[in-house]
Design an enzyme around this catalytic site. Structure first.
Site: not given
Length: 179
Positions: A47, A146
């Site tokens: 990520e 998130e």
């Protein structure tokens, strides 16, 4: 699926001066992890995290950098975890980035920019458009939320219920016609 983190530029180090060594180490670690994960039929995810707001020292910052590393590592069980919050901050151009990197994507995460709150909070991103784009690309994976909810969890998921209703779906994503 498991997130394999890239690490942080050492305190006091010049990013450009250590970039080559950090990339080499990260790629060696990814190969090692990918081989272990393959034995368990698991996917490793990398990520990119923005270094403008979230973590100035995080090594992996853009989908371009992540894609280049994934290509060099060359393991089919390593994928891109594309967090649209970080991608927007670092590069914008989300439609093109989703289209370009779609074959590499193993997971999507979302949050509104700049506040990192629910998708229906004020901000830069048009999530109904992004969700339709993901559908048109054939994305069938999960979308991780998130973000920092403004209230409790159920209140923080109110946007999803509104989105489902706008698409003619029941809560839970099932078609009203199916019932």
């Amino acid at each position: 699926r498991i997130h394999l983190m890239a690490g942080r530029v050492p305190l006091g180090a010049d990013r450009a001066a250590v970039a080559g060594e950090m990339e080499t180490t990260f790629m060696e670690n990814l190969r090692y992890a990918a081989d272990l994960l393959a034995q368990e039929d698991m996917i490793g995810l990398v990520e990119p995290i923005n270094n403008r707001i979230t973590d100035p020292r995080y090594f992996l910052n853009t989908p371009h950098q992540a894609a280049a590393i994934l290509e060099k590592v060359g393991r089919p069980n390593l994928k891109l975890q594309l967090d649209l919050f970080h991608c927007q901050i670092m590069d914008g151009n989300l439609s093109r980035n989703l289209e370009t990197y779609f074959p590499l994507i193993g997971h999507i995460q979302i949050a509104q920019v700049p506040g990192r709150h629910e998708p229906d909070s004020p901000g830069e991103l048009n999530f109904p458009y992004i969700f339709k784009l993901l559908e048109s690309l054939g994305y069938t994976g999960y979308v991780g939320c998130e973000y920092a909810p403004k209230g409790d969890t159920l209140e923080g998921l109110g946007w999803l219920h509104s989105y489902w209703e706008s698409r003619g779906l029941q809560h839970g994503g099932t078609s009203k016609a199916a019932e």
